[in-house]
Motif scaffolding. Sequence first.
Motif, short mmCIF file in Angstrom:
data_model
loop_
_atom_site.label_atom_id
_atom_site.label_comp_id
_atom_site.label_asym_id
_atom_site.label_seq_id
_atom_site.Cartn_x
_atom_site.Cartn_y
_atom_site.Cartn_z
N ILE A 477 0.83 -1.21 0.00
CA ILE A 477 0.00 0.00 0.00
C ILE A 477 0.87 1.26 0.00
CG2 ILE A 477 -1.67 1.32 1.35
CD1 ILE A 477 -2.84 -1.32 2.31
N ALA A 478 1.92 1.26 0.82
CA ALA A 478 2.80 2.43 0.88
C ALA A 478 3.49 2.69 -0.45
CB ALA A 478 3.83 2.24 1.99
N SER A 479 3.98 1.62 -1.08
CA SER A 479 4.67 1.79 -2.37
C SER A 479 3.69 2.26 -3.44
CB SER A 479 5.32 0.47 -2.79
OG SER A 479 4.34 -0.53 -3.00
N GLY A 480 2.46 1.75 -3.42
CA GLY A 480 1.48 2.20 -4.39
C GLY A 480 1.12 3.66 -4.22
N LEU A 481 1.00 4.12 -2.99
CA LEU A 481 0.69 5.52 -2.74
C LEU A 481 1.82 6.45 -3.20
CD1 LEU A 481 -1.00 5.31 0.77
CD2 LEU A 481 -2.10 5.86 -1.40
N LEU A 482 3.06 6.02 -2.99
CA LEU A 482 4.18 6.85 -3.43
C LEU A 482 4.25 6.93 -4.95
CD1 LEU A 482 6.98 5.83 -0.90
CD2 LEU A 482 5.66 7.94 -0.98
N VAL A 483 3.98 5.82 -5.64
CA VAL A 483 3.91 5.86 -7.10
C VAL A 483 2.77 6.77 -7.55
CG1 VAL A 483 3.48 4.48 -9.17
CG2 VAL A 483 4.97 3.60 -7.39
N PHE A 484 1.66 6.69 -6.86
CA PHE A 484 0.51 7.53 -7.20
C PHE A 484 0.86 9.01 -7.14
CE2 PHE A 484 -3.11 10.05 -5.74
CZ PHE A 484 -4.06 9.75 -6.70
N VAL A 485 1.53 9.44 -6.07
CA VAL A 485 1.85 10.85 -5.93
C VAL A 485 2.89 11.28 -6.96
CG1 VAL A 485 3.66 10.56 -4.20
CG2 VAL A 485 2.40 12.67 -4.27
N ASP A 486 3.81 10.40 -7.32
CA ASP A 486 4.78 10.74 -8.36
C ASP A 486 4.10 10.93 -9.71
OD1 ASP A 486 7.17 10.87 -6.94
OD2 ASP A 486 7.45 8.71 -6.98
N VAL A 487 3.12 10.09 -10.01
CA VAL A 487 2.40 10.21 -11.28
C VAL A 487 1.57 11.48 -11.31
CG1 VAL A 487 0.60 9.16 -12.71
CG2 VAL A 487 2.37 7.73 -11.71
N VAL A 488 0.94 11.81 -10.20
CA VAL A 488 0.11 13.03 -10.16
C VAL A 488 0.97 14.26 -10.40
CG1 VAL A 488 -1.28 14.48 -8.63
CG2 VAL A 488 -1.67 12.02 -8.69
N LYS A 489 2.19 14.29 -9.88
CA LYS A 489 3.05 15.46 -10.03
C LYS A 489 3.84 15.47 -11.33
CE LYS A 489 5.52 15.19 -6.27
NZ LYS A 489 6.46 15.57 -5.20
N GLU A 490 3.94 14.34 -12.02
CA GLU A 490 4.80 14.24 -13.21
C GLU A 490 4.28 15.14 -14.33
OE1 GLU A 490 7.74 13.17 -15.90
OE2 GLU A 490 7.64 13.01 -13.73
N LEU A 491 5.17 15.96 -14.88
CA LEU A 491 4.78 16.90 -15.95
C LEU A 491 5.38 16.56 -17.31
CD1 LEU A 491 3.41 19.48 -16.93
CD2 LEU A 491 5.38 20.77 -16.08
N PRO A 492 6.71 16.41 -17.48
CA PRO A 492 7.27 16.25 -18.82
C PRO A 492 6.72 15.02 -19.56
CG PRO A 492 9.00 16.77 -17.26
CD PRO A 492 7.78 16.48 -16.46
N THR A 493 6.69 13.86 -18.89
CA THR A 493 6.19 12.66 -19.54
C THR A 493 4.74 12.82 -19.96
OG1 THR A 493 7.67 11.38 -18.13
CG2 THR A 493 5.96 10.16 -19.29
N THR A 494 3.93 13.38 -19.08
CA THR A 494 2.51 13.57 -19.39
C THR A 494 2.32 14.55 -20.53
OG1 THR A 494 2.12 13.28 -17.03
CG2 THR A 494 0.27 14.03 -18.36
N LEU A 495 3.10 15.60 -20.53
CA LEU A 495 2.95 16.64 -21.56
C LEU A 495 3.27 16.10 -22.95
CD1 LEU A 495 2.18 19.65 -21.39
CD2 LEU A 495 4.60 20.19 -21.43
N ILE A 496 4.21 15.17 -23.05
CA ILE A 496 4.63 14.65 -24.34
C ILE A 496 3.72 13.52 -24.82
CG2 ILE A 496 6.48 13.42 -25.55
CD1 ILE A 496 8.48 14.92 -23.88
N LEU A 497 3.37 12.60 -23.94
CA LEU A 497 2.74 11.34 -24.36
C LEU A 497 1.24 11.28 -24.11
CD1 LEU A 497 5.40 8.77 -23.11
CD2 LEU A 497 5.13 9.73 -25.40
N ARG A 498 0.63 12.28 -23.49
CA ARG A 498 -0.79 12.17 -23.17
C ARG A 498 -1.64 12.07 -24.43
NH1 ARG A 498 0.11 17.60 -23.55
NH2 ARG A 498 -1.66 18.97 -24.09
N PRO A 499 -2.74 11.34 -24.36
CA PRO A 499 -3.65 11.27 -25.51
C PRO A 499 -4.26 12.63 -25.82
CG PRO A 499 -4.10 9.49 -23.96
CD PRO A 499 -3.16 10.44 -23.28
#
Length: 558
Positions: A477-499
């Motif tokens: 659960i702890a590892s999943g939550l930390l991945v979740f917060v990293d994804v929510v804050k991630e900008l460059p990857t999302t900006l390039i690859l988002r649908p």
Amino acid sequence: MKTDRHTAGHVLLGMTRRAGWYLRDPWCLGLMALALMFSAPLWVVLGGVAADSTQVWDHIWQTVLGAYVSNTAALMVLVAVGSGIIGSVTAWLVSMYRFYGRRVMDVLLVLPLSMPAYVTCYVYVDLFDPLGSVYQAWQTLPLPSVSPLAAVALLMTFAMYPYVYLAVRVSLLIQSPHVVEVSRTLGCGPWQSFWRAGLPVLRPAIAGGMALVMMEAVGDLGAVTFLGLPTVTVGIFRTWLGMGSLVGALKLSAVGLVMILAVVITERVLRGGARYTAMGALEDRRLPPNMTGVRGLVMLGVCFLPVLGGFLIPLGVLIDLARQAPPLPTFWQDTTHSLILGSMTAVLAVTIALVMAFGMRLRRHDRVLASTLRLAISGYAVPGAIIAAGAMVLAGGLMTSPLAHLLAAVGIPSLVGSLGLLVYAYLVRFLSVSYNIVEAALTKVSGDLDGAVRTLGRTTMDALWHVHTPLLRRSLIASGLLVFVDVVKELPTTLILRPFNFDTLAVRVYQYAGDERLIPASHSALMMVALCLLPVSILVTVMAETSRLVDPRGPQNP
């Protein structure tokens, strides 16, 4: 000559036998497949170095490459040094001394992790707007002008020092307090104890935290773009999206990858191969010295200033901006998109990390497999823009290969611009976050349980799902939550690859802030902070439980 042929034959025979063994062992075959899958974008980026030069790359090489590299290197060093000083000093004070407000500071010092660096940058730019009263008061002070590099470095330091703080704090929790006691007997004060006794012992933890800060600084896009500081990541975006040169972007990505490699090597050098073991640290734990009066107030002030600058002021400004206008109609849609991406990636990352960690538990003596997996989980050290470039090229290559017909047959006409490609890039970037936590927790599970399951006639998968998974529930659960917060804050990857027409909170904040629309951006920024506070609060809870474990009597001051 005969000896050389004999040796080469033995090597070839050994490689053939190992390959045959991997093909017959489903765990080894699966782990190798996962390792190749999640390391593929890095190999694609490295392969871009061999691509033929283009006119765009020649122009970059002759004009702006030096500025990109120098600005990135300077930013890395400044942010790392600033974060190292703040994180190590505050962790030392909280761990080794008692003063009024110590327990509250132990919680607050972690909270800037929930505030993305680019959000902090937007807030302070608005706060020091030339038309505002704060700027007018600032101008009356005899202070020198601040360059974009210094401004970005300062604001990123406020947002990233918790990485060093956490590394040093955990190290101090398992260290013996005799370090301070011995230094006090030699006549050292609090600061002399830190400089002469604490700093040498904490060097590995400080080096590891600073290395992580430098990796984050390389991959930042929002803050450096908003303040006009050209870095390697900014160059990748300009080259790819502005000039339409994917080859040039790949070559710039390779430059960034080399800089990350230099960070990793530097971190190893700073560690110097040193390991420190504190025998009896838990058993001999004593209450830290109680600091009252002026010394206690100074320690409280030192710990409070980074919290004020990195969390409380940005949060207050965001709340004030959000009160001035209601959120735009796309607010809840962007929130839903962020929740979907974060949840999908977290579940997949935890599942894959559990399978990989359990597989390595079964095949722990295979060095080749361990090295291959280590490469697969190294994506966190690589900026998101570089991973996005490699994933895009990889997806384009797959769509022009014979596999394109198979993908079309199962209803996937194109990987480029798909949600699956974005989640895949997230996994490459953040799989190591989940793997390291799960692997560390799995090492604490006794190996006798595996043998007990086999004596009951159950399979290895039964042991994984029915025995180990329940025991690892908290870590998963702890590892999943930390991945979740990293994804929510991630900008460059999302900006390039988002649908297409699939924006997230991070993208919306970036777009609004770029258009100087900070009021609508404040709603999305506040929601991001709210989503990130849950994992950070869990992390704080774990730290508090660990602190009570190593000090059963607990701190005497609030």
